[in-house]
Design an enzyme around this catalytic site. Structure first.
Site, PDB file in Angstrom:
ATOM      1  N   ASP A   7      -0.121   0.512   1.242  1.00  0.00           N
ATOM      2  CA  ASP A   7       0.561  -0.780   1.199  1.00  0.00           C
ATOM      3  C   ASP A   7       1.859  -0.572   1.973  1.00  0.00           C
ATOM      4  OD1 ASP A   7       1.301  -3.412   0.505  1.00  0.00           O
ATOM      5  OD2 ASP A   7       2.421  -2.677  -1.223  1.00  0.00           O
ATOM      6  N   GLU A  67      -3.164  -2.219   4.611  1.00  0.00           N
ATOM      7  CA  GLU A  67      -3.089  -3.679   4.576  1.00  0.00           C
ATOM      8  C   GLU A  67      -2.472  -4.164   5.876  1.00  0.00           C
ATOM      9  OE1 GLU A  67      -2.466  -6.479   0.925  1.00  0.00           O
ATOM     10  OE2 GLU A  67      -0.507  -5.872   1.663  1.00  0.00           O
ATOM     11  N   ASP A 140       3.550  -1.418  -5.645  1.00  0.00           N
ATOM     12  CA  ASP A 140       3.135  -0.994  -4.303  1.00  0.00           C
ATOM     13  C   ASP A 140       2.005   0.034  -4.375  1.00  0.00           C
ATOM     14  OD1 ASP A 140       5.726  -2.110  -2.671  1.00  0.00           O
ATOM     15  OD2 ASP A 140       6.278  -1.240  -4.598  1.00  0.00           O
TER      16      ASP A 140
END
Length: 157
Positions: A7, A67, A140
């Protein structure tokens, strides 16, 4: 097959590592790489790179899932997150680790079955899917595990 999910961020970068063996997906570890606000950006990126390389060396992932950058209202934030993503892409590329990108919608849809799920729904599903005692913290790291899960369910191992 070992997968590291990321992330991306420059203040807090989440990571999660999963192991896929046939149809079984298991949790290996998760955490965050954090940088200090008062440190120049180039040093923060260097720190992220160094810590991420340490993770790659310690856990030897076969693939990396990250991501993709989504729309940010703050252009400066988007640029810095993009720079942090670049560091991850570089470190993975230098080690010939295949990299896969997933949109936030894809992550939510893969983990919860609903592409517009909220953060809490994703976190609860990560806990359940990986048979963890608690929801991974910080957020996260849970998000990074969700990204890794996306690749784990899509890739043949």
């Amino acid at each position: 097959m070992r997968i590291i999910g990321v992330d991306p961020g420059y203040g807090i970068l989440g990571y999660g590592i999963l192991e896929k063996n046939k149809n079984k997906i298991s949790h290996v570890t998760h955490g965050v790489i954090t940088t200090e606000k008062d440190v120049p950006m180039y040093k923060r990126l260097g720190y992220i790179y160094d810590r991420f390389v340490e993770l790659l060396e310690e856990y030897s992932p076969d693939a990396c899932a990250i991501e993709s950058l989504f729309f940010y209202k703050n252009v400066k934030t988007a640029i810095h997150v993009g720079e942090a993503r670049g560091v991850i892409l570089l470190a993975s590329s230098q080690r010939n680790i295949p990299l896969y990108e997933f949109t936030p919608y894809q992550v939510k849809n893969n983990v919860t079955g609903y592409g517009r799920a909220d953060k809490k729904q994703v976190q609860k599903m990560v806990k359940m899917l990986l048979n963890l005692n608690d929801i991974p913290k910080p957020d996260d790291a849970a998000d990074a595990l969700a990204v890794a899960w996306c690749l784990a369910v899509e890739i043949k191992a």
